[in-house]
Write an enzyme that holds these catalytic residues in place. Sequence first.
Site, PDB file in Angstrom:
ATOM      1  N   GLU A 110       0.858  -1.289   0.098  1.00 22.80           N
ATOM      2  CA  GLU A 110      -0.047   0.013   0.159  1.00 22.80           C
ATOM      3  C   GLU A 110       0.765   1.294   0.022  1.00 22.80           C
ATOM      4  OE1 GLU A 110      -3.164   2.595   0.208  1.00 22.80           O
ATOM      5  OE2 GLU A 110      -3.007   0.543  -0.414  1.00 22.80           O
ATOM      6  N   HIS A 112       2.555   2.045  -3.439  1.00 18.89           N
ATOM      7  CA  HIS A 112       1.462   2.310  -4.146  1.00 18.89           C
ATOM      8  C   HIS A 112       1.345   4.070  -3.971  1.00 18.89           C
ATOM      9  CE1 HIS A 112      -2.017   2.969  -6.645  1.00 18.89           C
ATOM     10  NE2 HIS A 112      -2.680   3.133  -5.753  1.00 18.89           N
ATOM     11  N   HIS A 163     -20.776  -8.605 -16.095  1.00 17.00           N
ATOM     12  CA  HIS A 163     -19.769  -8.186 -16.857  1.00 17.00           C
ATOM     13  C   HIS A 163     -19.251  -9.278 -18.035  1.00 17.00           C
ATOM     14  CE1 HIS A 163     -15.412  -6.730 -17.021  1.00 17.00           C
ATOM     15  NE2 HIS A 163     -15.162  -7.971 -16.661  1.00 17.00           N
ATOM     16  N   HIS A 211      -4.925  -8.024 -16.840  1.00 15.10           N
ATOM     17  CA  HIS A 211      -6.200  -7.596 -17.453  1.00 15.10           C
ATOM     18  C   HIS A 211      -6.463  -6.237 -17.165  1.00 15.10           C
ATOM     19  CE1 HIS A 211     -10.028  -8.925 -18.836  1.00 15.10           C
ATOM     20  NE2 HIS A 211     -10.651  -8.485 -17.513  1.00 15.10           N
TER      21      HIS A 211
END
Length: 359
Positions: free
Chosen positions: A73, A76, A249, A310
């Site tokens: 975290e 990032h 989705h 992805h």
Amino acid sequence: MRRARWLVNATLLLALAVIALGAYTRLTDAGLGCPDWPGCYGRLTPPVHDTHIAAAQARFPDAQVDPFKARNEMVHRYLAGLLGLCVLAVFVVSRRLPRGRGLAAALLALVVFQAALGMWTVTMNLMPVVVVAHLFGGFGVLALLALLRFELRRDRPGPPECLPPAGPRLARLLPLAWLALAVLLAQIALGGWTSANYAAAVCYQLPFCESGWSAQFSLRAAFSLPLGHETYEFGVLPYEARMSIHVLHRMGALVATGVVGSLVLLCWRHAADARLRQLAAGVGGLLALQVTLGLINVIGQVPLLNAVAHNLTAACLLATLVLLIRQLHVQAGRNAASCRQSPVGRSCAMVVESPVKAR
């Protein structure tokens, strides 16, 4: 101008890294690796040593201190902070450029709002609506950077480009292009909603889900807003809602593939210059890769690196589609009269009219 292009290119690569690391953080369940913001357990660095872990646990007794998640975290956050500084530098440099100042200002405003969304993601304990908005913000930053790079490339010194105007068929593709963008945005929103509600691992059979899914499918449950929970980590919706989100989705993927794929084929067929053909090929290649990665997610039960790829491919697909639409607008706005009025008008006219005279 060269320094500005270099800065934008470097910031674009950094944005890709931030998006990939953000996806990795979310997929490793490290979104709440640090329960506070902007620090981590009251420190500027994640707790790694035993003494720091003990101090963090004493300060946040209700939290489960995980050094691995906290490190993910904070890396990032620091990388996102560096991206913000780079965007600020792009804004300052762009004020001296003839083109792109509006895009740079919009980019800076979006980055500031994106930072607020990052804070709310933590303080609201991964509320799905905020998580999806944060995802859109990251994708938007990448798309704006790509568009700014496109505009700076048009200002590259040298003889101006003189290309034939877009044909009537190509100009009529603009409505389809905007429809493709709307469909892709909706599909990205569905993907973000699937991930934010921890519904990616619900269905493992093709084409939609396990047998009997249609009897439990509920559109209302799929779009219900789970509010009032203390935390949203690992999801709060029942199986019926998660399964419905996942199926939607997959249905959206079929629609998006059809619409975007049709745009790619038509642009390739009626392309008036090499750049448009290259962008169409880029969108088509990224679309094929995205579909392949989605299938691998289903068959392989959401492998981590594949899921990150992805997410990153979706961001690149959106940015490339935006560039394709921009190139369509550039060509649709170009005509033979404006070409003849340029400083190299006669040579341009010769380029445009030479095929006609050859006949």
